[in-house]
Design a protein around this motif. Structure first.
Motif, short mmCIF file in Angstrom:
data_model
loop_
_atom_site.label_atom_id
_atom_site.label_comp_id
_atom_site.label_asym_id
_atom_site.label_seq_id
_atom_site.Cartn_x
_atom_site.Cartn_y
_atom_site.Cartn_z
N THR A 1 0.82 -1.21 0.00
CA THR A 1 0.00 0.00 0.00
C THR A 1 0.86 1.26 0.00
O THR A 1 0.42 2.32 -0.44
CB THR A 1 -0.94 0.02 1.21
OG1 THR A 1 -0.19 -0.27 2.40
CG2 THR A 1 -2.05 -1.01 1.06
N ALA A 2 2.08 1.17 0.50
CA ALA A 2 2.98 2.32 0.51
C ALA A 2 3.65 2.52 -0.85
O ALA A 2 3.86 3.65 -1.29
CB ALA A 2 4.05 2.16 1.59
N ALA B 1 1.50 1.11 9.12
CA ALA B 1 1.76 0.95 7.70
C ALA B 1 1.22 2.12 6.88
O ALA B 1 1.37 2.13 5.66
CB ALA B 1 1.15 -0.35 7.20
N GLY B 2 0.61 3.09 7.55
CA GLY B 2 0.11 4.27 6.85
C GLY B 2 -1.26 4.10 6.24
O GLY B 2 -1.69 4.91 5.40
N GLU B 3 -1.99 3.08 6.67
CA GLU B 3 -3.32 2.86 6.12
C GLU B 3 -4.36 3.74 6.80
O GLU B 3 -4.17 4.19 7.94
CB GLU B 3 -3.71 1.39 6.27
CG GLU B 3 -2.78 0.46 5.50
CD GLU B 3 -3.34 -0.94 5.42
OE1 GLU B 3 -4.50 -1.09 4.98
OE2 GLU B 3 -2.63 -1.88 5.78
N GLN C 1 -0.76 -8.00 4.10
CA GLN C 1 -1.90 -7.45 3.36
C GLN C 1 -2.31 -8.44 2.27
O GLN C 1 -1.47 -9.10 1.67
CB GLN C 1 -1.52 -6.11 2.73
CG GLN C 1 -1.09 -5.06 3.75
CD GLN C 1 -0.52 -3.80 3.10
OE1 GLN C 1 -0.08 -3.81 1.95
NE2 GLN C 1 -0.54 -2.71 3.84
N VAL C 2 -3.61 -8.54 2.00
CA VAL C 2 -4.13 -9.42 0.95
C VAL C 2 -4.96 -8.59 -0.01
O VAL C 2 -5.77 -7.76 0.43
CB VAL C 2 -4.97 -10.57 1.54
CG1 VAL C 2 -5.53 -11.45 0.43
CG2 VAL C 2 -4.14 -11.41 2.50
N SER C 3 -4.77 -8.80 -1.31
CA SER C 3 -5.53 -8.04 -2.31
C SER C 3 -6.03 -8.98 -3.40
O SER C 3 -5.74 -10.17 -3.40
CB SER C 3 -4.65 -6.96 -2.93
OG SER C 3 -3.62 -7.54 -3.71
N GLU C 4 -6.79 -8.42 -4.32
CA GLU C 4 -7.33 -9.07 -5.52
C GLU C 4 -8.44 -10.05 -5.20
O GLU C 4 -9.54 -9.93 -5.73
CB GLU C 4 -6.23 -9.75 -6.34
CG GLU C 4 -5.25 -8.77 -6.96
CD GLU C 4 -4.36 -9.41 -7.99
OE1 GLU C 4 -4.68 -10.50 -8.50
OE2 GLU C 4 -3.30 -8.82 -8.30
N SER C 5 -8.19 -11.06 -4.38
CA SER C 5 -9.26 -11.98 -4.01
C SER C 5 -10.26 -11.30 -3.10
O SER C 5 -11.46 -11.56 -3.14
CB SER C 5 -8.68 -13.21 -3.31
OG SER C 5 -7.94 -12.83 -2.17
N GLU C 6 -9.75 -10.41 -2.25
CA GLU C 6 -10.53 -9.63 -1.30
C GLU C 6 -9.58 -8.61 -0.68
O GLU C 6 -8.37 -8.72 -0.83
CB GLU C 6 -11.14 -10.53 -0.23
CG GLU C 6 -10.13 -11.41 0.46
CD GLU C 6 -10.75 -12.64 1.11
OE1 GLU C 6 -11.98 -12.82 0.98
OE2 GLU C 6 -10.01 -13.42 1.72
N TYR D 1 -0.26 -2.48 -4.98
CA TYR D 1 -0.97 -3.31 -4.03
C TYR D 1 -1.64 -4.52 -4.68
O TYR D 1 -2.19 -5.38 -3.99
CB TYR D 1 -2.02 -2.49 -3.26
CG TYR D 1 -3.15 -1.96 -4.12
CD1 TYR D 1 -4.30 -2.71 -4.33
CD2 TYR D 1 -3.06 -0.71 -4.73
CE1 TYR D 1 -5.33 -2.24 -5.14
CE2 TYR D 1 -4.09 -0.23 -5.51
CZ TYR D 1 -5.21 -1.00 -5.72
OH TYR D 1 -6.22 -0.52 -6.53
N ARG D 2 -1.59 -4.59 -6.02
CA ARG D 2 -2.11 -5.75 -6.75
C ARG D 2 -1.31 -5.89 -8.04
O ARG D 2 -0.53 -5.00 -8.42
CB ARG D 2 -3.60 -5.60 -7.06
CG ARG D 2 -3.93 -4.39 -7.93
CD ARG D 2 -5.31 -4.54 -8.56
NE ARG D 2 -5.76 -3.32 -9.21
CZ ARG D 2 -5.38 -2.91 -10.43
NH1 ARG D 2 -4.50 -3.61 -11.11
NH2 ARG D 2 -5.86 -1.80 -10.95
N ASN D 3 -1.51 -7.01 -8.73
CA ASN D 3 -0.90 -7.18 -10.03
C ASN D 3 -1.43 -6.13 -11.01
O ASN D 3 -2.56 -5.65 -10.88
CB ASN D 3 -1.20 -8.58 -10.59
CG ASN D 3 -0.39 -9.66 -9.91
OD1 ASN D 3 0.63 -9.39 -9.28
ND2 ASN D 3 -0.82 -10.90 -10.05
#
Length: 466
Positions: free
Chosen positions: A68-69, A421-423, A344-349, A73-75
């Motif tokens: 995220t920084a 993490a700055g979120e 962190q998890v992305s794309e799937s959720e 954050y995703r492909n």
């Protein structure tokens, strides 16, 4: 040692589970060279990716910053040019820098010079699995000209790494060797091992999570393990070449992976989940500063590898890095260090993970768009695993009244890590109570002191602390 600055080589596999290595108990002797490095050097026994998908994990290991920084954050999101990478840090310190293999941080093929993260020498492809297959490795050089490397794909890239080392004997160098194995070949959904290697390993070993949950392991695991065996043979050839060039004692070598593989047991593909099959990876290092380092038992993020390598080489660590050097843990296992890693998890959720020695705590924002939103605002508890009693994460305790105080303590730590993490400020709602509660459980009740999770006296392992 030749000079005072060690060379640095990172060997980066793609989609390799931690339990494919002998030092993690695999019985098939797949990784004798990795195992020897881990035993004589430094073995990080609990290493985790900061993001279980290719591009975000690669952005993180290049920059030491959370996905995220970096913005990746995703492909499909290239690494922005303003991000300072390991290549910039080592290059500014007078190192020759080189990149070989899969990049996955650009939006063009061949990768243009301004999207190569500052690497001086280049022989790679943005998405190597699309430009090559097992016995036809196509990469691109600094002039964006295609180059075909002969041999099995991982062999071809190890050969290129050996040539790079031989060409830089008289100057300090930093090389990032990024393999595609043991990733699947996308267009055919198979794991193409060298000729004869599938037969060696098919049907010989199955980790408990895959034995319980099924997925595609019954048809894919032989090729996957065969790929890993050949990678380790390449690692052995690299060590032999460094010894021949009189560089072995002058060179730090680290091997790890971008994420693991759950063989379509946790979702419809191979990664992008909170489970250790997705997020736990092998990590070992050898060479100056790491020989005789022993086992680091504390949870460590791959995000911590960039500052560790820089510190070991005497190169300044940028303040912007979210990771921290784990060199102090080599000198003192009781050194100040967080008791958890954050993923962190992305794309799937849009999900967030807290992983301690004992607990796995996972939350998801169901209202967030998994493609367009880097972070969420309203998360819901989705998974809680007691890894001391359920190491392969087969019993989800989210919402269990017996574990409510554990979840509450972990929630506070996770919110703090998200903020660090700055979120954006977010909330986490409790999971609903399961319809069928496990019967006869006593309450599992950690103590919480000054915002920190402290294990009880009754047999609990250390939890998040920091």
């Amino acid at each position: 040692m030749r000079g005072e600055r060690p060379n640095v080589i990172v060997v980066f596999t793609d989609q390799q589970r931690w339990d494919t290595t002998g030092v993690h108990g695999n019985p098939l002797d797949l990784t004798p060279n990795f195992d020897a490095m881990a035993r004589s050097g430094t073995h990080v026994t609990q290493a985790f990716t900061p993001q279980p998908v290719c591009a975000p994990a690669r952005a993180a290991i290049q920059t030491g910053r959370y996905p995220t920084a970096t913005g990746t954050y995703r492909n499909g999101i290239p690494l922005a040019a303003e991000n300072r990478t390991l290549a910039h840090c080592f290059g500014d310190a007078g190192y020759a820098t080189g990149y070989l293999g899969k990049w996955h941080l650009a939006d063009q093929e061949p990768v243009p010079a301004d999207q190569r993260g500052g690497y001086q020498s280049w022989l790679g492809a943005n998405v190597l699995e699309f430009t090559s297959d097992a016995y036809r490795t196509i990469v691109f050089d600094e002039d964006e000209q295609s180059v075909m490397l002969p041999g099995y794909r991982s062999d071809a890239l190890f050969d290129a790494a050996i040539r790079f080392a031989a060409d830089h004997v008289d100057e300090p160098f930093y090389l990032f060797l990024s393999l595609i194995e043991p990733h699947h070949q996308n267009e055919v959904d198979s794991y193409p091992a060298p000729t004869g290697y599938v037969e060696r390993y098919q049907g010989r070993w199955l980790p408990p999570d895959l034995a319980e949950l099924g997925g595609t392991a019954h048809r894919h695991l032989g090729g996957y393990l065969g790929q890993i065996k050949r990678v380790d043979e390449g690692l052995g050839r690299l060590f032999d070449a460094l010894r021949s060039l009189d560089l072995l004692d002058d060179t730090i070598v680290a091997q790890t992976s971008d994420h693991g593989c759950h063989f379509k047991t946790r979702n419809s593909e191979y990664k992008r989940s909170c489970h250790d099959a997705s997020i736990r990876v092998p990590l070992a290092l050898r060479g100056p500063g790491f020989d005789g380092g022993g086992a680091v038992a504390r949870p460590v993020s791959v995000l911590d590898l960039p500052p560790t390598l820089l510190a070991a080489a005497g190169v300044p660590v940028p303040d912007a890095m979210d990771g921290r050097s784990f060199l102090p843990l080599l000198a003192d296992a009781r050194a100040d260090w967080p008791e958890e890693v954050y993923v962190q998890v992305s794309e799937s959720e849009v999900g967030r993970v807290l992983r301690t020695d004992r607990w796995k705590y996972y939350v998801v924002d169901p209202s967030a768009d998994a493609w367009d939103d880097a972070s969420g605002l309203s998360y819901v508890e989705t998974a809680l695993y007691d890894l001391a009693n359920d190491p392969y994460e087969l019993v989800n305790l989210a919402g269990s009244p017996a574990h409510r105080s554990v979840a509450t303590a972990l929630r506070g730590v996770l919110l703090r890590r998200m903020a660090q993490a700055g979120e954006p400020t977010a909330t986490i709602s409790e999971a609903p109570t399961p319809t069928l509660e496990l019967g006869g459980q006593r309450r599992v009740d950690p103590m919480v002191h000054d915002g920190r999770y402290v294990p009880t006296r009754f047999g609990h392992q250390p939890g998040p602390n920091g």
